[in-house]
Write a protein that holds these residues in place. Structure first.
Motif, PDB file in Angstrom:
ATOM      1  N   THR A   1       0.841  -1.201   0.000  1.00  0.00           N
ATOM      2  CA  THR A   1       0.000   0.000   0.000  1.00  0.00           C
ATOM      3  C   THR A   1       0.873   1.248   0.000  1.00  0.00           C
ATOM      4  O   THR A   1       0.637   2.183  -0.784  1.00  0.00           O
ATOM      5  N   TYR A   2       1.902   1.265   0.830  1.00  0.00           N
ATOM      6  CA  TYR A   2       2.776   2.437   0.883  1.00  0.00           C
ATOM      7  C   TYR A   2       3.636   2.578  -0.371  1.00  0.00           C
ATOM      8  O   TYR A   2       3.952   3.699  -0.780  1.00  0.00           O
ATOM      9  N   LEU A   3       3.997   1.468  -0.989  1.00  0.00           N
ATOM     10  CA  LEU A   3       4.740   1.559  -2.253  1.00  0.00           C
ATOM     11  C   LEU A   3       3.884   2.213  -3.339  1.00  0.00           C
ATOM     12  O   LEU A   3       4.350   3.089  -4.075  1.00  0.00           O
ATOM     13  N   ILE A   4       2.639   1.795  -3.412  1.00  0.00           N
ATOM     14  CA  ILE A   4       1.723   2.396  -4.398  1.00  0.00           C
ATOM     15  C   ILE A   4       1.461   3.851  -4.042  1.00  0.00           C
ATOM     16  O   ILE A   4       1.446   4.724  -4.919  1.00  0.00           O
ATOM     17  N   ALA A   5       1.270   4.119  -2.761  1.00  0.00           N
ATOM     18  CA  ALA A   5       1.026   5.495  -2.325  1.00  0.00           C
ATOM     19  C   ALA A   5       2.204   6.401  -2.694  1.00  0.00           C
ATOM     20  O   ALA A   5       2.002   7.541  -3.114  1.00  0.00           O
TER      21      ALA A   5
ATOM     22  N   CYS B   1      -6.756   3.326   2.609  1.00  0.00           N
ATOM     23  CA  CYS B   1      -7.581   2.128   2.825  1.00  0.00           C
ATOM     24  C   CYS B   1      -8.100   1.562   1.506  1.00  0.00           C
ATOM     25  O   CYS B   1      -8.175   0.346   1.324  1.00  0.00           O
ATOM     26  N   THR B   2      -8.433   2.438   0.589  1.00  0.00           N
ATOM     27  CA  THR B   2      -8.905   1.993  -0.731  1.00  0.00           C
ATOM     28  C   THR B   2      -7.788   1.280  -1.478  1.00  0.00           C
ATOM     29  O   THR B   2      -8.015   0.223  -2.092  1.00  0.00           O
ATOM     30  N   ILE B   3      -6.587   1.813  -1.426  1.00  0.00           N
ATOM     31  CA  ILE B   3      -5.444   1.151  -2.062  1.00  0.00           C
ATOM     32  C   ILE B   3      -5.259  -0.236  -1.460  1.00  0.00           C
ATOM     33  O   ILE B   3      -5.116  -1.233  -2.176  1.00  0.00           O
TER      34      ILE B   3
ATOM     35  N   LEU C   1      -5.698  -3.920  -3.292  1.00  0.00           N
ATOM     36  CA  LEU C   1      -4.603  -4.901  -3.314  1.00  0.00           C
ATOM     37  C   LEU C   1      -5.084  -6.244  -2.784  1.00  0.00           C
ATOM     38  O   LEU C   1      -4.790  -7.296  -3.363  1.00  0.00           O
ATOM     39  N   PHE C   2      -5.831  -6.210  -1.690  1.00  0.00           N
ATOM     40  CA  PHE C   2      -6.351  -7.446  -1.118  1.00  0.00           C
ATOM     41  C   PHE C   2      -7.253  -8.165  -2.118  1.00  0.00           C
ATOM     42  O   PHE C   2      -7.138  -9.368  -2.323  1.00  0.00           O
TER      43      PHE C   2
END
Length: 173
Positions: A44-48, A66-68, A72-73
């Protein structure tokens, strides 16, 4: 390091400091596995980091992250289970005093027993703090279905919590 890169790095650090625990707990509740939760949180943080320019308003950071994580999930979920009915009664006691204190493990066990069609709207509502309408739009399901799934998920969890408490209560003779 350019000024923009430094600002992005500082913003990402702030997001990690502020939301890491929330995102990890959300990932754990979705996946039921500590290693998967760690992976989902890191991804999530990599995408963010890559898409930080898309975050226009810092007040929406929680929802955005949370949406990211949820997306991913959902991409990781490879098995497609048939929808499972939790019964037809949406009646739920709304008195918080009726919900017993649970350990994190007891809560996760109950969530793991909840079919994904019911678990996901529940977690979106409580972790992402999304409205029924937002959940309906995100999952592309009717508003009534969201309301029904949330009610049934709550009823299932309350029933499960009650049985967990009965299992560990001492027997009085």
């Amino acid at each position: 390091m350019s000024r923009t890169s430094r600002n992005n790095s500082e913003e990402l650090t702030r997001l990690v400091d502020e939301y890491y625990q929330l995102l990890y707990r959300y990932a754990f509740r979705l996946s039921g596995d500590r290693a998967d939760a760690e992976d989902l949180t890191q991804q999530t943080y990599l995408i963010a980091q890559k898409k930080l320019s898309q975050l226009r308003d810092a007040r929406s950071a929680r929802s955005w992250l949370c949406t990211i994580l949820r997306n991913l999930f959902l991409k990781k979920v490879t098995r497609k289970a048939e929808p499972v009915s939790l019964g037809s009664s949406p009646d739920v006691a709304s008195d918080p005093a009726e919900i017993p204190e649970l350990t994190s493990e007891e809560l996760q066990t109950a969530l793991d027993e909840l079919p994904e069609d019911f678990r996901l709207p529940l977690l979106m509502f409580y972790f992402e703090e999304q409205s029924y309408k937002e959940i309906s739009n995100e999952l592309s399901i009717p508003l009534g279905t969201v309301m029904s799934r949330l009610a049934r998920a709550r009823a299932f969890l309350q029933e499960r919590f009650a049985s967990l408490r009965e299992d560990i209560s001492p027997i009085h003779s």
